[in-house]
Design an enzyme around this catalytic site. Structure first.
Site, PDB file in Angstrom:
ATOM      1  N   LYS A   1       5.426  -1.610   2.432  1.00  0.00           N
ATOM      2  CA  LYS A   1       4.539  -2.402   3.297  1.00  0.00           C
ATOM      3  C   LYS A   1       5.298  -3.491   4.047  1.00  0.00           C
ATOM      4  O   LYS A   1       5.058  -3.736   5.229  1.00  0.00           O
ATOM      5  CB  LYS A   1       3.418  -3.033   2.456  1.00  0.00           C
ATOM      6  CG  LYS A   1       2.426  -2.025   1.910  1.00  0.00           C
ATOM      7  CD  LYS A   1       1.377  -2.710   1.041  1.00  0.00           C
ATOM      8  CE  LYS A   1       0.440  -1.688   0.422  1.00  0.00           C
ATOM      9  NZ  LYS A   1      -0.526  -2.326  -0.510  1.00  0.00           N
TER      10      LYS A   1
ATOM     11  N   ARG B   1       5.930 -15.739  -6.232  1.00  0.00           N
ATOM     12  CA  ARG B   1       5.274 -16.299  -7.418  1.00  0.00           C
ATOM     13  C   ARG B   1       5.249 -15.293  -8.565  1.00  0.00           C
ATOM     14  O   ARG B   1       5.258 -14.082  -8.350  1.00  0.00           O
ATOM     15  CB  ARG B   1       3.848 -16.757  -7.095  1.00  0.00           C
ATOM     16  CG  ARG B   1       2.868 -15.641  -6.785  1.00  0.00           C
ATOM     17  CD  ARG B   1       1.485 -16.183  -6.408  1.00  0.00           C
ATOM     18  NE  ARG B   1       1.536 -16.884  -5.136  1.00  0.00           N
ATOM     19  CZ  ARG B   1       1.341 -18.198  -4.989  1.00  0.00           C
ATOM     20  NH1 ARG B   1       1.060 -18.952  -6.047  1.00  0.00           N
ATOM     21  NH2 ARG B   1       1.390 -18.758  -3.794  1.00  0.00           N
TER      22      ARG B   1
ATOM     23  N   GLU C   1      -1.503 -16.291   5.002  1.00  0.00           N
ATOM     24  CA  GLU C   1      -1.032 -14.900   5.107  1.00  0.00           C
ATOM     25  C   GLU C   1      -1.965 -13.977   4.338  1.00  0.00           C
ATOM     26  O   GLU C   1      -2.517 -14.343   3.302  1.00  0.00           O
ATOM     27  CB  GLU C   1       0.420 -14.787   4.628  1.00  0.00           C
ATOM     28  CG  GLU C   1       0.657 -15.210   3.184  1.00  0.00           C
ATOM     29  CD  GLU C   1       0.820 -14.031   2.248  1.00  0.00           C
ATOM     30  OE1 GLU C   1       0.679 -12.889   2.702  1.00  0.00           O
ATOM     31  OE2 GLU C   1       1.061 -14.268   1.057  1.00  0.00           O
ATOM     32  N   GLY C   2      -2.127 -12.756   4.863  1.00  0.00           N
ATOM     33  CA  GLY C   2      -3.136 -11.859   4.319  1.00  0.00           C
ATOM     34  C   GLY C   2      -2.660 -10.905   3.245  1.00  0.00           C
ATOM     35  O   GLY C   2      -3.475 -10.328   2.525  1.00  0.00           O
ATOM     36  N   GLN C   3      -1.358 -10.722   3.100  1.00  0.00           N
ATOM     37  CA  GLN C   3      -0.844  -9.729   2.160  1.00  0.00           C
ATOM     38  C   GLN C   3      -1.160 -10.078   0.708  1.00  0.00           C
ATOM     39  O   GLN C   3      -1.325  -9.204  -0.135  1.00  0.00           O
ATOM     40  CB  GLN C   3       0.668  -9.573   2.344  1.00  0.00           C
ATOM     41  CG  GLN C   3       1.204  -8.312   1.689  1.00  0.00           C
ATOM     42  CD  GLN C   3       2.667  -8.074   1.998  1.00  0.00           C
ATOM     43  OE1 GLN C   3       3.321  -8.900   2.614  1.00  0.00           O
ATOM     44  NE2 GLN C   3       3.181  -6.945   1.559  1.00  0.00           N
TER      45      GLN C   3
ATOM     46  N   THR D   1       4.788 -11.543  -7.243  1.00  0.00           N
ATOM     47  CA  THR D   1       5.139 -11.291  -5.844  1.00  0.00           C
ATOM     48  C   THR D   1       6.506 -11.917  -5.575  1.00  0.00           C
ATOM     49  O   THR D   1       7.111 -12.506  -6.466  1.00  0.00           O
ATOM     50  CB  THR D   1       4.096 -11.899  -4.883  1.00  0.00           C
ATOM     51  OG1 THR D   1       4.293 -13.331  -4.823  1.00  0.00           O
ATOM     52  CG2 THR D   1       2.668 -11.619  -5.342  1.00  0.00           C
ATOM     53  N   CYS D   2       6.967 -11.820  -4.326  1.00  0.00           N
ATOM     54  CA  CYS D   2       8.284 -12.389  -4.024  1.00  0.00           C
ATOM     55  C   CYS D   2       8.275 -13.912  -4.131  1.00  0.00           C
ATOM     56  O   CYS D   2       9.329 -14.528  -4.302  1.00  0.00           O
ATOM     57  CB  CYS D   2       8.745 -11.956  -2.635  1.00  0.00           C
ATOM     58  SG  CYS D   2       7.695 -12.511  -1.285  1.00  0.00           S
TER      59      CYS D   2
ATOM     60  N   SER E   1       8.391  -3.493   4.890  1.00  0.00           N
ATOM     61  CA  SER E   1       9.220  -2.859   5.917  1.00  0.00           C
ATOM     62  C   SER E   1       8.379  -2.473   7.128  1.00  0.00           C
ATOM     63  O   SER E   1       8.830  -2.600   8.272  1.00  0.00           O
ATOM     64  CB  SER E   1       9.923  -1.624   5.340  1.00  0.00           C
ATOM     65  OG  SER E   1      10.806  -2.003   4.306  1.00  0.00           O
TER      66      SER E   1
ATOM     67  N   ALA F   1      11.107   1.230   2.759  1.00  0.00           N
ATOM     68  CA  ALA F   1      10.087   1.785   3.655  1.00  0.00           C
ATOM     69  C   ALA F   1       8.678   1.475   3.158  1.00  0.00           C
ATOM     70  O   ALA F   1       7.740   2.233   3.404  1.00  0.00           O
ATOM     71  CB  ALA F   1      10.280   3.297   3.785  1.00  0.00           C
TER      72      ALA F   1
END
Length: 428
Positions: free
Chosen positions: A192, A52, A114-116, A49-50, A194, A190
């Site tokens: 998630k 980790r 955070e849920g993402q 992810t951004c 975004s 465009a």
């Protein structure tokens, strides 16, 4: 076999290191194939992810497996191992299990709760299965982690009003710009992230939003989700023209190289034209040299920490109730793990006794001769099976139920020695 995780995160490495180790989804298949080709790695899952990059493995010889992952990361990032090591963390079995549970629950995120991240863990599980990296052990671990994450979202208050990377970026923009409603805002990408950017921008009063994307259809699809707001869409070739008319630019694309740099901005910006860039992508979409331009300010995900810290204390208290819930899921996994440890011993014991039963039954039936009918044979077959099952039942139940790890292993070793069992590689 042992579970281990080797990785780095926003806690151990700055964004300029994290982006070098990022493994975009299109590269996941080849990365898993390379990792599983190493001799000591039996299972692998990659969470990128951004904030980790974590590689979960199951290895017979843990030290060798960790060295192989470290070597892979060095080759992938083109960073020497000695430089890489200062940013890596390594967690073994119980700690690795605890870690993935906390990650899935959002308790290890830059934005606490955070849920993402739960969707990202789910995608890691899906890709790991799809590309044959995840087998029995990691499959169970990730399923348990996803259950833990869902329970934390639904059974605790930590998810209520939780901020995200996108909302923190908008919050920072509001602090820096003061009046979002008066700003012309452009979003590159465009996906998630975004969508969340648009959601938080309109909630803060932004009215002049443009979306730039490679696919017009994807951009229009996103704009339609906010049909009550006049959002304009543009294709990538129009990007610099749109940016030249903007006050704020948010970047959230999957590009692996910077798409904005000083040279590109110099070509379209008027002298001393103010512009703020908020780059929430990893790898970064904005080159650091843009800060050399007068009145251009660039912020990345690491700059969000100050914004996130503002609500950390209140969310930390909520996290404590989530930690208690995670303990239940960790215990459930440990119970399964303990039962798994006994499988090879039990299977080997049952197989050996079954072989003896079949051999002795065959001898007995041959001595009884051909006049001994099939019906009688079936009765004796059932009798011998019943005796074997009765004899094995109590030892197997006691072995599985043994809570003390060392005591259970001593029991297994005793069985292996007494019955001369060949159980192959044991879990450890």
């Amino acid at each position: 076999m042992n579970i281990a995780v080797v990785g780095l995160s926003h806690k151990t490495a700055p964004v300029e290191i994290r982006e070098k180790l990022s493994i975009p989804e299109p590269q996941t298949e080849s990365a898993i194939a390379q990792l599983t080709s190493y001799p000591h790695i039996d299972e692998v899952a990659i969470l990128s992810t951004c904030n980790r990059l974590e590689i979960y493995i199951v290895a017979g010889e843990t030290d060798h497996g960790i060295r192989e992952v470290t070597q892979f990361l060095s080759e992938h990032s083109k960073l020497p191992v000695h430089s890489l090591r200062q940013h890596l963390f390594v967690l073994l079995h119980e700690d690795a299990v605890m870690h993935i549970m906390r990650v899935a629950a959002g308790l290890d995120s830059l934005v606490l709760g955070e849920g993402q991240i739960l969707a990202q863990v789910k995608n890691t599980h899906k890709l790991g299965q799809q590309y044959n990296g995840i087998k029995t052990i990691l499959n169970r671990l990730f399923k348990q982690a996803l259950t833990a994450g869902k329970r934390v979202r639904t059974e605790t208050s930590i998810g209520t009003g939780a901020v995200s990377i996108s909302s923190a970026a908008v919050e920072l923009a509001q602090i820096k710009a003061e009046n979002l409603a008066a700003c012309r805002v452009t979003i590159l990408g465009a996906g998630k992230m975004s969508r969340l950017l648009v959601q938080h921008l309109v909630s803060k009063g932004a009215t002049q939003i443009s979306i730039v994307n490679r696919s017009r259809e994807r951009a229009q699809e996103l704009a339609k989700q906010f049909s009550e707001h006049p959002i304009r869409t543009h294709l990538l070739p129009e990007m610099m023209t749109v940016i030249a008319e903007s006050h704020l630019v948010f970047t959230s694309t999957s590009a692996t190289e910077p798409i904005l740099d000083r040279a590109k901005l110099e070509m379209v910006l008027a002298p001393n034209q103010p512009l703020m860039l908020f780059d929430i992508s990893v790898p970064r979409n904005v080159h650091t040299d843009v800060n050399e331009l007068v009145n251009v300010q660039a912020f990345n995900v690491d700059d969000l920490k100050a914004v996130v810290a503002q609500n950390y204390e209140s969310r930390r208290k909520m996290a404590q109730e989530a930690e208690r819930l995670l303990e239940e899921e960790i215990e459930a996994f440990d119970i399964w793990w303990r039962s798994l440890e006994t499988v090879s011993t039990i299977s080997s014991l049952r197989s050996k006794i079954e072989t003896i039963r079949e051999q002795e039954l065959e001898k007995a039936l041959s001595r009884l001769g051909s006049e001994f009918g099939d019906k009688h044979q079936e009765v004796i077959e059932a009798l011998t099976r019943g005796i074997v099952n009765k004899i094995l039942h109590d030892p197997m139940v006691q072995l599985r139920a043994q809570q003390d790890v060392e005591a259970r292993r001593r029991c297994m070793q005793t069985l292996q020695m007494l019955f001369n069992l060949d159980v192959g590689e044991q879990f450890s």
